[in-house]
Design a protein around this motif. Structure first.
Motif, PDB file in Angstrom:
ATOM      1  N   ALA A 181     -45.102  26.405  23.416  1.00 11.69           N
ATOM      2  CA  ALA A 181     -45.450  26.525  24.834  1.00 11.69           C
ATOM      3  C   ALA A 181     -44.343  25.952  25.722  1.00 11.69           C
ATOM      4  O   ALA A 181     -43.972  26.549  26.741  1.00 11.69           O
ATOM      5  N   ALA A 182     -43.800  24.797  25.336  1.00  9.77           N
ATOM      6  CA  ALA A 182     -42.722  24.174  26.119  1.00  9.77           C
ATOM      7  C   ALA A 182     -41.485  25.065  26.121  1.00  9.77           C
ATOM      8  O   ALA A 182     -40.866  25.278  27.180  1.00  9.77           O
ATOM      9  N   TRP A 183     -41.117  25.595  24.962  1.00  8.33           N
ATOM     10  CA  TRP A 183     -39.927  26.437  24.892  1.00  8.33           C
ATOM     11  C   TRP A 183     -40.124  27.752  25.631  1.00  8.33           C
ATOM     12  O   TRP A 183     -39.199  28.259  26.249  1.00  8.33           O
ATOM     13  N   THR A 184     -41.328  28.289  25.592  1.00 13.54           N
ATOM     14  CA  THR A 184     -41.610  29.528  26.318  1.00 13.54           C
ATOM     15  C   THR A 184     -41.466  29.297  27.825  1.00 13.54           C
ATOM     16  O   THR A 184     -40.861  30.110  28.542  1.00 13.54           O
ATOM     17  N   LYS A 236     -36.782  22.201  27.063  1.00 14.69           N
ATOM     18  CA  LYS A 236     -36.145  22.349  25.746  1.00 14.69           C
ATOM     19  C   LYS A 236     -36.306  21.063  24.927  1.00 14.69           C
ATOM     20  O   LYS A 236     -36.725  21.097  23.763  1.00 14.69           O
ATOM     21  N   LEU A 237     -35.995  19.927  25.541  1.00 15.03           N
ATOM     22  CA  LEU A 237     -36.088  18.653  24.828  1.00 15.03           C
ATOM     23  C   LEU A 237     -37.536  18.288  24.521  1.00 15.03           C
ATOM     24  O   LEU A 237     -37.827  17.743  23.441  1.00 15.03           O
ATOM     25  N   LEU A 238     -38.451  18.601  25.441  1.00 15.78           N
ATOM     26  CA  LEU A 238     -39.862  18.339  25.189  1.00 15.78           C
ATOM     27  C   LEU A 238     -40.322  19.109  23.956  1.00 15.78           C
ATOM     28  O   LEU A 238     -40.993  18.555  23.078  1.00 15.78           O
ATOM     29  N   GLY A 239     -39.944  20.370  23.858  1.00 14.66           N
ATOM     30  CA  GLY A 239     -40.301  21.162  22.688  1.00 14.66           C
ATOM     31  C   GLY A 239     -39.734  20.576  21.399  1.00 14.66           C
ATOM     32  O   GLY A 239     -40.410  20.538  20.367  1.00 14.66           O
ATOM     33  N   LYS A 240     -38.499  20.103  21.452  1.00 19.24           N
ATOM     34  CA  LYS A 240     -37.887  19.486  20.264  1.00 19.24           C
ATOM     35  C   LYS A 240     -38.673  18.249  19.831  1.00 19.24           C
ATOM     36  O   LYS A 240     -38.934  18.052  18.646  1.00 19.24           O
ATOM     37  N   ALA A 241     -39.038  17.427  20.798  1.00 22.05           N
ATOM     38  CA  ALA A 241     -39.792  16.207  20.486  1.00 22.05           C
ATOM     39  C   ALA A 241     -41.167  16.564  19.919  1.00 22.05           C
ATOM     40  O   ALA A 241     -41.625  15.961  18.949  1.00 22.05           O
TER      41      ALA A 241
END
Length: 108
Positions: free
Chosen positions: A74-77, A57-62
Motif C-alpha cells: 500500500a505504501a509503495w503503491t 518508499k522508505l515506509l514500505g521498506k520498513a
C-alpha cells in the motif's frame, strides 16, 4: 544512537517537527537495522506531506522488514502515484521494481 541521530532527536524534541526531519530519522533507523523504530517517523512524514514519494518508499521498506507485506504494498503503491504525479522518474523506477518483487514472491 549516534551523534547525528541524537541531534535530530533533539530538534524533534524542541518542536521542529517536519516531514524532512521525520524521513531523516526514519532512514537513520532503517540504516541501523531498526525498522520498527523507523515506521512511526515515516508514518508521521507521510501524514505531514502526503506527496513525499521518498517517505512512502522508505515506509514500505520498513514495513516489509517487519513482515507487513500488505502495508508495504500500500505504501509503495501510494508512493508510486505521488512520484508519477511529480515526474520523479527514479522513485517511479525503484517502486516499480519493489512492487514487481512482491508480485514475484507471490504475495497478495
Amino acid at each position: 544512537m549516534n551523534t547525528m541521530t541524537q541531534g535530530l532527536q533533539a530538534m524533534l524534541a524542541a518542536g521542529k517537527d517536519n516531514a524532512l526531519l521525520r524521513v531523516t530519522l526514519g532512514k537513520a533507523a532503517l540504516d541501523a537495522d531498526q525498522p520498527a523504530d523507523a515506521i512511526p517517523h515515516l508514518q508521521r512524514a507521510v501524514e505531514q506531506d502526503p506527496h513525499y514519494s521518498v517517505a512512502w518508499k522508505l515506509l514500505g521498506k520498513a514495513q516489509l522488514a517487519q513482515g507487513q507485506t500488505d502495508a508495504a504494498r500500500a505504501a509503495w503503491t501510494e508512493g508510486l502515484r505521488c512520484a508519477e504525479a511529480k515526474g520523479d522518474a527514479q522513485v517511479v523506477k525503484e517502486l516499480g521494481v519493489f512492487l514487481r518483487r512482491l508480485d514475484k514472491a507471490g504475495t497478495p
